[in-house]
Design a protein around this motif. Structure first.
Motif, PDB file in Angstrom:
ATOM      1  N   ARG A  21       0.829  -1.193   0.000  1.00 33.04           N
ATOM      2  CA  ARG A  21       0.000   0.000   0.000  1.00 33.04           C
ATOM      3  C   ARG A  21       0.869   1.251   0.000  1.00 33.04           C
ATOM      4  N   ARG A  22       0.580   2.139  -0.920  1.00 33.08           N
ATOM      5  CA  ARG A  22       1.272   3.429  -0.953  1.00 33.08           C
ATOM      6  C   ARG A  22       0.617   4.345   0.068  1.00 33.08           C
ATOM      7  N   ARG A  23       1.402   5.030   0.856  1.00 35.13           N
ATOM      8  CA  ARG A  23       0.862   5.956   1.858  1.00 35.13           C
ATOM      9  C   ARG A  23       0.639   7.325   1.226  1.00 35.13           C
ATOM     10  N   HIS A  24      -0.381   8.010   1.719  1.00 30.04           N
ATOM     11  CA  HIS A  24      -0.761   9.297   1.128  1.00 30.04           C
ATOM     12  C   HIS A  24       0.350  10.344   1.283  1.00 30.04           C
ATOM     13  N   TYR A  25       0.909  10.463   2.481  1.00 29.89           N
ATOM     14  CA  TYR A  25       1.916  11.493   2.738  1.00 29.89           C
ATOM     15  C   TYR A  25       3.323  10.933   2.519  1.00 29.89           C
ATOM     16  N   ASP A  48       1.102  16.001  -0.453  1.00 31.00           N
ATOM     17  CA  ASP A  48       1.751  14.827   0.117  1.00 31.00           C
ATOM     18  C   ASP A  48       2.844  15.165   1.137  1.00 31.00           C
ATOM     19  N   VAL A  49       3.073  16.438   1.406  1.00 27.35           N
ATOM     20  CA  VAL A  49       4.010  16.853   2.447  1.00 27.35           C
ATOM     21  C   VAL A  49       3.236  17.695   3.458  1.00 27.35           C
ATOM     22  N   HIS A  50       3.196  17.217   4.710  1.00 26.40           N
ATOM     23  CA  HIS A  50       2.411  17.853   5.774  1.00 26.40           C
ATOM     24  C   HIS A  50       3.367  18.365   6.845  1.00 26.40           C
ATOM     25  N   VAL A  51       3.412  19.695   7.039  1.00 24.93           N
ATOM     26  CA  VAL A  51       4.261  20.296   8.066  1.00 24.93           C
ATOM     27  C   VAL A  51       3.443  21.338   8.819  1.00 24.93           C
ATOM     28  N   ARG A  52       3.406  21.217  10.153  1.00 23.43           N
ATOM     29  CA  ARG A  52       2.729  22.188  11.014  1.00 23.43           C
ATOM     30  C   ARG A  52       3.678  22.533  12.158  1.00 23.43           C
ATOM     31  N   TYR A  78      -2.908  13.919  14.107  1.00 19.83           N
ATOM     32  CA  TYR A  78      -1.506  13.746  13.749  1.00 19.83           C
ATOM     33  C   TYR A  78      -1.123  12.264  13.745  1.00 19.83           C
ATOM     34  N   GLU A  79      -1.668  11.490  14.665  1.00 18.00           N
ATOM     35  CA  GLU A  79      -1.414  10.050  14.660  1.00 18.00           C
ATOM     36  C   GLU A  79      -1.896   9.440  13.351  1.00 18.00           C
ATOM     37  N   ASP A  80      -3.055   9.865  12.882  1.00 23.29           N
ATOM     38  CA  ASP A  80      -3.573   9.382  11.598  1.00 23.29           C
ATOM     39  C   ASP A  80      -2.654   9.798  10.454  1.00 23.29           C
ATOM     40  N   ILE A  81      -2.174  11.028  10.519  1.00 21.74           N
ATOM     41  CA  ILE A  81      -1.257  11.507   9.473  1.00 21.74           C
ATOM     42  C   ILE A  81       0.026  10.676   9.475  1.00 21.74           C
ATOM     43  N   LEU A  82       0.567  10.378  10.666  1.00 16.89           N
ATOM     44  CA  LEU A  82       1.772   9.545  10.743  1.00 16.89           C
ATOM     45  C   LEU A  82       1.522   8.150  10.186  1.00 16.89           C
ATOM     46  N   ARG A  83       0.364   7.589  10.476  1.00 19.71           N
ATOM     47  CA  ARG A  83       0.030   6.262   9.951  1.00 19.71           C
ATOM     48  C   ARG A  83       0.011   6.240   8.429  1.00 19.71           C
ATOM     49  N   HIS A  84      -0.279   7.379   7.843  1.00 22.09           N
ATOM     50  CA  HIS A  84      -0.379   7.474   6.388  1.00 22.09           C
ATOM     51  C   HIS A  84       0.831   8.181   5.775  1.00 22.09           C
ATOM     52  N   SER A  85       1.945   8.219   6.520  1.00 20.03           N
ATOM     53  CA  SER A  85       3.174   8.857   6.044  1.00 20.03           C
ATOM     54  C   SER A  85       4.247   7.813   5.779  1.00 20.03           C
ATOM     55  N   THR A  86       4.990   8.005   4.721  1.00 24.35           N
ATOM     56  CA  THR A  86       6.128   7.135   4.435  1.00 24.35           C
ATOM     57  C   THR A  86       7.309   7.541   5.309  1.00 24.35           C
ATOM     58  N   PHE A  87       7.568   8.850   5.411  1.00 27.60           N
ATOM     59  CA  PHE A  87       8.660   9.385   6.213  1.00 27.60           C
ATOM     60  C   PHE A  87       8.113  10.386   7.220  1.00 27.60           C
ATOM     61  N   GLY A  88       8.731  10.444   8.396  1.00 25.18           N
ATOM     62  CA  GLY A  88       8.349  11.412   9.420  1.00 25.18           C
ATOM     63  C   GLY A  88       9.571  12.176   9.886  1.00 25.18           C
ATOM     64  N   GLY A  89       9.409  13.474  10.057  1.00 30.07           N
ATOM     65  CA  GLY A  89      10.524  14.310  10.487  1.00 30.07           C
ATOM     66  C   GLY A  89      10.814  14.158  11.972  1.00 30.07           C
ATOM     67  N   ALA A  90      12.068  13.914  12.303  1.00 26.19           N
ATOM     68  CA  ALA A  90      12.524  13.841  13.691  1.00 26.19           C
ATOM     69  C   ALA A  90      13.709  14.783  13.858  1.00 26.19           C
ATOM     70  N   PRO A  91      13.445  16.095  13.724  1.00 27.27           N
ATOM     71  CA  PRO A  91      14.558  17.043  13.809  1.00 27.27           C
ATOM     72  C   PRO A  91      15.073  17.175  15.233  1.00 27.27           C
ATOM     73  N   ARG A  92      16.301  17.585  15.340  1.00 24.68           N
ATOM     74  CA  ARG A  92      16.885  17.824  16.657  1.00 24.68           C
ATOM     75  C   ARG A  92      16.155  18.986  17.314  1.00 24.68           C
ATOM     76  N   GLY A  93      15.895  18.841  18.581  1.00 22.45           N
ATOM     77  CA  GLY A  93      15.277  19.915  19.343  1.00 22.45           C
ATOM     78  C   GLY A  93      16.264  20.464  20.341  1.00 22.45           C
ATOM     79  N   ASP A  94      15.826  20.658  21.583  1.00 26.67           N
ATOM     80  CA  ASP A  94      16.736  21.173  22.598  1.00 26.67           C
ATOM     81  C   ASP A  94      17.499  20.047  23.300  1.00 26.67           C
ATOM     82  N   CYS A  95      17.221  18.799  22.934  1.00 26.43           N
ATOM     83  CA  CYS A  95      17.956  17.644  23.454  1.00 26.43           C
ATOM     84  C   CYS A  95      18.497  16.832  22.280  1.00 26.43           C
ATOM     85  N   LEU A  96      19.416  15.947  22.560  1.00 26.10           N
ATOM     86  CA  LEU A  96      19.955  15.107  21.495  1.00 26.10           C
ATOM     87  C   LEU A  96      18.981  14.016  21.079  1.00 26.10           C
TER      88      LEU A  96
END
Length: 114
Positions: A21-25, A48-52, A78-96
């Motif tokens: 199955r191809r994911r929407h995002y 197909d790219v969702h950023v908030r 957002y959980e639904d969006i993640l379920r339908h995403s191929t890739f998810g952004g995990a950028p560095r924040g204030d911790c490693l």
């Protein structure tokens, strides 16, 4: 717990194994702005790219035009969006380490670290 896993339904777990199955995002990210995260907003194409990004003044800002969601972000959405995403952004924040890494993997998406 510090991380709330995204629950996959039985048919979604099965589809992960078959990869049929191809994911929407293609890519998704929701979270606080700052650091390198603000540059992500330019990637949002409304398709197909969702950023908030979180805006401290309104709590949640959807786009660069300042349109907003209600005060409380809808985490289920957002959980639904993640379920339908191929890739998810995990950028560095204030911790490693970021809980997003685990959150993205629990949704069956591939974390993108940067």
């Amino acid at each position: 717990p510090a991380v709330r896993p995204v629950r996959l339904l039985p048919h979604e777990r099965y589809e992960l194994g078959t990869l049929c199955r191809r994911r929407h995002y293609t890519f998704s990210f929701e979270g606080q702005g700052g650091y390198t995260r603000d540059a992500l907003l330019g990637l949002d194409n409304g398709d197909d790219v969702h950023v908030r990004l979180k805006d401290p003044k309104t709590y949640w800002s959807n786009h660069a035009d300042g349109s907003t969601l209600p005060q409380e972000p809808n985490t289920t959405r957002y959980e639904d969006i993640l379920r339908h995403s191929t890739f998810g952004g995990a950028p560095r924040g204030d911790c490693l380490w970021s809980y997003r890494f685990t959150e993205i993997m629990s949704a069956g998406a591939v974390p993108v670290l940067y």
